[in-house]
Design a protein around this motif. Structure first.
Motif, mmCIF file in Angstrom:
data_model
loop_
_atom_site.group_PDB
_atom_site.id
_atom_site.type_symbol
_atom_site.label_atom_id
_atom_site.label_comp_id
_atom_site.label_asym_id
_atom_site.label_seq_id
_atom_site.Cartn_x
_atom_site.Cartn_y
_atom_site.Cartn_z
ATOM 1 N N VAL A 42 23.801 -22.234 128.490
ATOM 2 C CA VAL A 42 24.367 -23.288 129.128
ATOM 3 C C VAL A 42 24.080 -23.105 130.730
ATOM 4 O O VAL A 42 24.472 -21.825 131.178
ATOM 5 C CB VAL A 42 25.804 -23.555 129.160
ATOM 6 N N LEU A 43 23.613 -23.781 131.720
ATOM 7 C CA LEU A 43 23.459 -23.652 132.852
ATOM 8 C C LEU A 43 23.981 -24.617 133.865
ATOM 9 O O LEU A 43 24.217 -25.919 133.452
ATOM 10 C CB LEU A 43 21.743 -23.726 133.331
ATOM 11 N N THR A 44 24.532 -24.025 135.015
ATOM 12 C CA THR A 44 24.961 -24.941 135.782
ATOM 13 C C THR A 44 24.654 -24.527 137.226
ATOM 14 O O THR A 44 24.119 -23.503 137.615
ATOM 15 C CB THR A 44 26.489 -24.946 136.032
ATOM 16 N N GLY A 45 24.864 -25.610 138.279
ATOM 17 C CA GLY A 45 24.799 -25.036 139.607
ATOM 18 C C GLY A 45 26.137 -24.338 140.063
ATOM 19 O O GLY A 45 26.946 -24.299 139.376
ATOM 20 N N MET A 46 25.814 -23.506 141.115
ATOM 21 C CA MET A 46 27.039 -22.704 141.807
ATOM 22 C C MET A 46 28.177 -23.469 141.953
ATOM 23 O O MET A 46 29.384 -23.025 141.815
ATOM 24 C CB MET A 46 26.540 -21.821 142.742
ATOM 25 N N ALA A 47 28.002 -24.810 142.329
ATOM 26 C CA ALA A 47 29.103 -25.828 142.849
ATOM 27 C C ALA A 47 28.439 -26.973 143.037
ATOM 28 O O ALA A 47 27.253 -27.115 143.033
ATOM 29 C CB ALA A 47 29.827 -25.197 144.162
ATOM 30 N N SER A 48 29.240 -28.115 143.318
ATOM 31 C CA SER A 48 28.909 -29.302 143.431
ATOM 32 C C SER A 48 28.938 -29.612 144.940
ATOM 33 O O SER A 48 29.476 -29.023 145.630
ATOM 34 C CB SER A 48 29.886 -30.414 142.576
ATOM 35 N N THR A 49 28.062 -30.482 145.339
ATOM 36 C CA THR A 49 27.857 -30.769 146.785
ATOM 37 C C THR A 49 28.841 -31.591 147.452
ATOM 38 O O THR A 49 28.805 -31.879 148.486
ATOM 39 C CB THR A 49 26.409 -31.315 147.014
ATOM 40 N N ASP A 50 29.747 -32.050 146.406
ATOM 41 C CA ASP A 50 30.775 -32.902 146.998
ATOM 42 C C ASP A 50 31.998 -32.269 147.345
ATOM 43 O O ASP A 50 32.487 -32.092 148.242
ATOM 44 C CB ASP A 50 31.317 -34.099 146.087
ATOM 45 N N GLY A 51 32.738 -31.595 146.157
ATOM 46 C CA GLY A 51 34.055 -31.012 146.034
ATOM 47 C C GLY A 51 33.662 -29.565 146.607
ATOM 48 O O GLY A 51 34.606 -28.726 147.193
ATOM 49 N N THR A 52 32.609 -28.919 146.137
ATOM 50 C CA THR A 52 31.947 -27.471 146.479
ATOM 51 C C THR A 52 33.258 -26.570 146.026
ATOM 52 O O THR A 52 33.345 -25.379 146.536
ATOM 53 C CB THR A 52 31.792 -27.393 147.823
#
Length: 261
Positions: free
Chosen positions: A116-126
C-alpha cells in the motif's frame, strides 16, 4: 505484485481556499480540485515497481463525485483500475474516519495488496497521519517518508532522509509505505495514456459496500473538528532600506533589530 495507491482529491493550492461558514469544513464550491500533488509521487513509484516486477496498480480515493478526477489522473499516468468510495455521509470525515474508510475499502479488494503506497501528506491539510493510522487498522508494518524504495523477495527496503543522517529500514510484505517528493519525478500522462484511461475499470462503492455504518464517519463522528477560523491578515508593506553608501550597515542593523543575526 498487487499495489494499492491511496490518493486524495484536494482544492488547488494555488487558489484562495477557505472553510464553509455553515459547518467549518473545507469549502470546495468555488475552488477547482485536483489530485494531491504529493500523491503523484506514490502513483509514479507504484508504476515503476509494476514495470520492474509486473503486477497491478489500483488507485483508491474517498470523497465527493468530483474526486473521480483524482483517480482519472492516476489512470492516465498508467494505473490499471480505480476504486472510488462515495457517500454523502463521508462529508467532514477527519483523519481517523478517513483511515477507517480506506482500511475497509482495502479489505474488500480481491486479491489483497502486497504493498500500500501513499503520499507523505495531503496538500490541503498536510497532517500526514493517515498512512500510519491506516497501517494500524490493516495490521501492516508502516514505513513513512520514503525517499527511496526497493522491493525484494517478500520485503521492501526504504531509505529515509533526515536533517543530519539517512537511515535504511526494511519491512516484510505486505506493508504500507508513504513517500516524499524526493523519491522520483512523476510522469506526465501521454496521449496514449489519456485515451487508454477512458476504458479502464472504475468501481464506485458506497458505505454499505465496504461495511461502514454512517454513524462511524462524517463530521459528527470525527475525533477532530474545526472550532473557528479567520481570514489571513493582509500582508504589510515591508521596510525599504535606502542605500546612501551605508546600505550594508542599515541592513545589518535591521536584521539585528529583528534578531535574525
Amino acid at each position: 505484485m498487487n499495489i494499492v495507491v491511496c490518493v486524495k482529491y484536494v482544492p488547488d493550492a494555488q487558489a484562495d481556499r477557505t472553510f464553509s461558514d455553515s459547518d467549518k469544513t473545507t469549502d470546495r464550491s468555488n475552488v477547482a480540485g485536483l489530485l494531491s500533488e504529493l500523491d503523484e509521487y506514490a502513483v509514479e513509484e507504484a508504476l515503476k515497481i509494476k514495470e520492474a516486477h509486473d503486477g497491478e496498480v489500483t488507485v483508491l480515493t474517498i470523497g465527493p463525485a468530483e474526486a473521480a478526477d483524482a483517480t482519472k489522473k492516476a489512470l492516465q499516468m498508467g494505473a490499471d483500475k480505480a476504486v472510488h468510495v462515495k457517500d454523502d455521509a463521508i462529508h467532514g470525515s477527519d483523519a481517523g474516519a478517513t483511515s477507517l474508510l480506506l482500511a475497509r475499502a482495502i479489505a474488500k479488494l480481491d486479491p489483497q495488496p502486497d504493498l500500500v503506497l501513499t503520499g507523505m501528506a495531503s496538500t490541503d491539510g498536510t497532517m500526514g497521519v493517515v498512512p500510519t493510522m491506516l497501517a494500524e487498522r490493516l495490521g501492516l508494518p508502516a514505513v513513512t517518508y520514503a525517499s527511496e524504495l526497493t522491493v525484494t523477495e517478500g520485503a521492501v527496503s526504504v531509505r529515509r532522509d533526515g536533517d543530519l543522517a539517512s537511515q535504511t529500514i526494511e519491512a516484510s510484505l505486505p506493508a504500507l509505505v508513504s513517500v516524499t517528493d524526493q523519491i522520483n519525478e512523476p510522469r506526465y500522462p501521454s496521449f496514449k495514456g489519456i485515451m487508454a484511461a477512458k476504458k479502464k475499470p472504475v468501481d464506485t462503492w458506497s458505505l454499505s459496500d465496504i461495511g461502514v455504518d454512517a454513524g462511524e464517519v462524517g463530521l459528527g463522528s470525527s475525533w477532530t473538528t474545526v472550532e473557528s477560523f479567520a481570514a489571513r491578515p493582509p500582508r504589510q508593506q515591508g521596510t525599504i532600506v535606502a542605500d546612501e553608501g551605508d546600505g550594508g550597515q542599515k541592513l545589518a542593523a535591521f536584521l539585528a533589530e529583528h534578531k535574525f543575526v
